[in-house]
Design a protein around this motif. Structure first.
Motif: not given
Length: 507
Positions: A238-242, A440-444, A474-478, A484-485
């Motif tokens: 999988t892909l996790i993209l923050d 793919t999970l996008f975290l935005q 804003a930028h970088g949410v995890y 988010v977790k």
């Protein structure tokens, strides 16, 4: 996609806190492969089992030159009921702090304690190992390609501000000198770019004997994840993209509007801050007036943030104030504080602004950010594919004054430095549109002006098994909100099941 680091470049790059210099035992030699070693930090009793390594790889994969190393830390899967649980699911590999060139703080026990606890629910307790790394040239990697002279130049700019043109000319000269110095030591500086990192990851995957893994990419780290998945899809679970950057998005449709997006969001701060009931009027006009006011009558301050702990004088002029604002929009607190910052600063009062100045100074002073690694990446990954004539014309037509200077610096840097690396052959992989069926999970963050939501929305059609989660951040949410977790944990448990997002509450 020089816009990936758009705000960061203008404020003096995305510096991260100090990592120690590599050990004197770190020598560039012919070692290769994954070498287990004692961890360089204390492991507390309540930690999961931890393994530490150095991964040795060729500096230049095509020419088989001498080897370099980067650190790898493995937190083993565990749970409260089974502290020594053996991993039963594909591991998660965190691809570093982004940048490119940012460090993960892997030397720091307290940061590592925070990281593993942050991933306990979403990764470790699910029977997955968590791997952390600094990519080549960054953080605890050896060599780490930074340029202390450029850092000192940026600090000097805080004390005695030059014009933007003068600052850039001197900075360019210093970086070229640093690059030439490294080359004279025998380093292949041009080899520190994304495709080299992809080769590093493939060798690491083979050394670890990992059939598949989940790749976690933050900001520019998402470029590594996407390039690896595009080349070695069979090895990606999988892909996790923050807050992701994308290889295919390099040329901006409207660079002036992109650059001004931070001001637009500050203007609309009352729509963002849930506690706002009486919005301040004319925010943008008042911010621009403050820039002029501070240029005419700068405020002199002192911060205990200089080299060796000495006080650092800061001349708060208009350009520095603008840079501080652009750095502040990496987070979401600025939208709560902007009305107080404006009304106080109009009276030459920096009470609310002070912590933002302090954060900015702390960011600028750090010497371990790998600025040359960033330059090598951008000169190989980005610059050859950007139409700089069209870009410059659009900026000059759409902006004036300090905004035009800032945008030109942001979106054209480091093109004037790239020649120092030698001839760069453009590689089509670096601009390829990634099409993938990998879950793919996008975290935005909805407030992200660095890698904005609109970029993810443009790319979504090319990810057939994608889920998008948007947060009031804003930028970088995890790591900023529990929800988010929870979303990451749910995705990893069932990546093909598009569950309802977790409910978010600010902690």
């Amino acid at each position: 996609m020089l816009a990936t680091s758009a705000l960061a470049l203008w404020v003096g790059y995305v510096f991260w806190p100090l990592s120690p210099a590599s050990s004197s035992n770190d020598v560039i030699d012919n070692r290769q492969g994954l070498v287990s070693q004692p961890c360089w930090f204390s492991v507390e009793d309540d930690w999961p089992a931890v393994s530490c390594y150095k991964m040795w790889v060729p500096e230049n994969h095509q020419r088989g030159t001498r080897n370099i190393s980067f650190p790898v830390i493995q937190f083993h899967a565990f749970s409260e009921t089974a502290p020594s649980e053996i991993a039963t699911q594909p591991p998660v590999l965190h691809l570093g702090a982004g940048g490119p060139g940012a460090a993960m703080w892997l030397h720091n026990q307290y940061v590592l304690d925070y990281i593993w606890r942050d991933f306990e629910q979403s990764v470790l307790s699910q029977g997955r190992d968590l791997f952390l790394m600094d990519p080549r040239g960054t953080g605890m990697a050896y060599p780490r390609l930074n340029c202390p002279a450029a850092t000192r130049h940026t600090l000097a700019q805080l004390k005695d501000p030059q014009s933007m043109t003068q600052f850039i000319e001197k900075e360019t000269e210093l970086y070229i000198a640093c690059i030439e110095g490294l080359q004279q030591q025998g380093l292949d500086v041009a080899a520190y770019q994304s495709l080299s990192v992809i080769h590093d990851l493939k060798l690491l995957q083979e050394e670890l004997d990992v059939a598949t893994w989940s790749l976690f990419g933050v900001s520019y780290g998402a470029v590594y994840a996407l390039l690896f998945a595009n080349t070695y899809a069979e090895h990606v679970d999988t892909l996790i993209l923050d807050s992701p950057a994308f290889p295919a998005l390099k040329n901006l449709d409207d660079p002036a509007a992109r650059f001004l997006s931070a001001f637009v969001q500050l203007e609309n701060y009352c729509d963002i801050d849930p506690k706002c009931t009486d919005p301040l009027e004319n925010v943008t006009a008042r911010l621009l007036q403050l820039v002029s006011q501070l240029d005419a009558d700068p405020i002199t301050l002192s911060f205990p943030s200089g080299f060796l702990g000495s006080p650092l004088p800061v001349t708060l002029n208009g350009q520095t104030f603008a840079s501080i604002l652009f750095y502040a929009v990496y987070g979401h607190d600025i939208y709560r504080d902007i009305p107080a910052i404006i009304t106080e600063l109009e009276q030459s009062d920096v009470s609310t602004l002070y912590r933002y100045i302090d954060n900015y100074v702390a960011m600028v002073k750090v010497q371990n950010y790998s600025g040359i690694t960033m330059i090598s990446h951008l000169c190989y990954d980005e610059v050859p594919f950007v139409d700089h004539i069209k870009l410059t014309a659009a900026i000059e037509a759409g902006l004036t004054g300090f905004l035009r200077e800032g945008a030109l610096y942001t979106y054209t840097w480091p093109a004037a430095i790239c020649h120092a690396l030698g001839a760069v052959e453009p590689n089509a992989q670096m601009i390829a549109q990634i099409n993938t069926a990998i879950p793919t999970l996008f975290l935005q963050g909805a407030l992200d002006t660095v890698t904005p939501l609109s970029d993810v929305q443009k790319q979504l059609p090319y990810f057939s098994q994608a889920q998008l989660r948007v947060y009031p951040l804003a930028h970088g949410v995890y790591g900023q909100l529990a929800c988010v977790k929870e979303d990451v944990a749910a995705f990893l448990k069932a990546p093909l099941l598009n569950k309802a997002p977790a409910t978010c509450e600010f902690e």
